[in-house]
Design a protein around this motif. Structure first.
Motif, PDB file in Angstrom:
ATOM      1  N   LYS A  12       0.573  -1.365  -0.400  1.00  0.00           N
ATOM      2  CA  LYS A  12      -0.111  -0.075   0.077  1.00  0.00           C
ATOM      3  C   LYS A  12       0.755   1.331  -0.288  1.00  0.00           C
ATOM      4  N   TYR A  63      -8.952  -6.588  -5.390  1.00  0.00           N
ATOM      5  CA  TYR A  63      -7.891  -5.077  -6.251  1.00  0.00           C
ATOM      6  C   TYR A  63      -8.083  -5.320  -8.117  1.00  0.00           C
ATOM      7  N   ASP A  66      -5.588  -1.122 -14.757  1.00  0.00           N
ATOM      8  CA  ASP A  66      -6.217  -0.618 -14.931  1.00  0.00           C
ATOM      9  C   ASP A  66      -7.110  -1.101 -16.303  1.00  0.00           C
ATOM     10  N   GLY A  72      -2.597  -4.710 -15.394  1.00  0.00           N
ATOM     11  CA  GLY A  72      -2.370  -3.309 -14.303  1.00  0.00           C
ATOM     12  C   GLY A  72      -0.886  -2.348 -13.969  1.00  0.00           C
ATOM     13  N   PRO A  76       1.016   5.112 -12.251  1.00  0.00           N
ATOM     14  CA  PRO A  76      -0.282   5.787 -11.703  1.00  0.00           C
ATOM     15  C   PRO A  76      -0.626   7.167 -12.724  1.00  0.00           C
ATOM     16  N   ASN A  94     -10.237  -1.131  -4.004  1.00  0.00           N
ATOM     17  CA  ASN A  94     -10.417  -1.472  -3.747  1.00  0.00           C
ATOM     18  C   ASN A  94     -11.361  -2.239  -2.647  1.00  0.00           C
ATOM     19  N   PRO A 115      -6.204   2.119  -9.632  1.00  0.00           N
ATOM     20  CA  PRO A 115      -6.543   0.745  -9.819  1.00  0.00           C
ATOM     21  C   PRO A 115      -4.782   0.466  -9.163  1.00  0.00           C
ATOM     22  N   ALA A 116      -4.843  -1.432  -9.555  1.00  0.00           N
ATOM     23  CA  ALA A 116      -3.707  -1.361  -8.497  1.00  0.00           C
ATOM     24  C   ALA A 116      -2.370  -2.742  -9.971  1.00  0.00           C
ATOM     25  N   GLN A 117      -1.076  -2.652  -9.071  1.00  0.00           N
ATOM     26  CA  GLN A 117      -0.432  -2.625 -10.130  1.00  0.00           C
ATOM     27  C   GLN A 117       0.169  -4.101 -10.068  1.00  0.00           C
ATOM     28  N   SER A 126       0.944  -4.127  -6.164  1.00  0.00           N
ATOM     29  CA  SER A 126       1.218  -2.187  -5.323  1.00  0.00           C
ATOM     30  C   SER A 126      -0.427  -2.348  -5.760  1.00  0.00           C
ATOM     31  N   TYR A 127      -0.730  -0.701  -5.234  1.00  0.00           N
ATOM     32  CA  TYR A 127      -1.676   0.066  -5.091  1.00  0.00           C
ATOM     33  C   TYR A 127      -1.394   1.602  -4.333  1.00  0.00           C
ATOM     34  N   ASP A 129      -2.784   4.176  -2.642  1.00  0.00           N
ATOM     35  CA  ASP A 129      -4.083   4.517  -1.206  1.00  0.00           C
ATOM     36  C   ASP A 129      -4.372   6.405  -1.129  1.00  0.00           C
TER      37      ASP A 129
END
Length: 188
Positions: A12, A63, A66, A72, A76, A94, A115-117, A126-127, A129
């Protein structure tokens, strides 16, 4: 993509890329739209006004990637807009379905975020927050949390305003309608 049962390390991140918190989970499902993980709460007891969490509580974490970058893998800064692909919306959140160790549903904890990667090679998810959270009880009641923290974050990162506004609206709509993701998933 990762096979079911694969271990994954979740990171996170803060909007500046700094690590905020990390934990591990195991893949329940992984495809081009997103990943679902299972993790166990590893702190003895955390009491909040809206819920209590105990060691062994089960988190099923949904999660979303994109849709313009399957898997993903977009940076970002590339996902902060209002992109849609094949009518699949970008989801700026998420959702964690939380149950006690005996399987009793406690509710859903929702995080506003980019969106998560997924880096499948390192098995790292990872995302970023975006501070705001939402807790929803199984009876349909819910509470929006940390709106003041979101305001502060957007003062520092105004470029995230559109994503935050849309994600917040989507989470509140989800809570009002009760359309949270669930595991096990129902057949389509």
């Amino acid at each position: 993509m990762l096979p079911v049962g694969s271990p994954v390390h979740v990171r996170k991140l803060k909007p500046d890329g700094a690590l905020d918190f990390a934990w591990s989970g195991v893949v329940l499902r992984c495809d081009e739209q997103g990943i679902v993980l299972r993790a166990e709460f590893n702190v003895d007891l955390v009491e909040r006004g809206w819920a209590t969490f105990r060691r062994g509580d089960v988190f099923v974490e949904f999660y979303y990637f994109d849709p313009l970058s399957p898997g993903g893998n977009a940076a970002p800064s590339e996902v902060a807009g209002d992109a849609r692909s094949d009518n699949v919306p970008t989801r700026f959140y998420n959702v964690f379905q939380i149950s006690s160790a005996d399987g009793t549903l406690k509710g859903w904890y929702c995080n506003l975020g980019l969106p998560a990667q997924l880096d499948a090679d390192s098995r790292e998810l990872s995302y970023v927050d975006l501070a705001l959270d939402l807790w929803a009880n199984p009876d349909g009641t819910f509470v929006v949390l940390d709106e003041d923290e979101l305001d502060e974050l957007l003062d520092q990162h105004p470029e995230l305003g559109s994503a935050a506004q849309r994600g917040r609206a989507d989470l509140i709509d989800m809570a009002r309608s009760g359309r949270f993701p669930r595991w096990p998933e129902s057949p389509a």
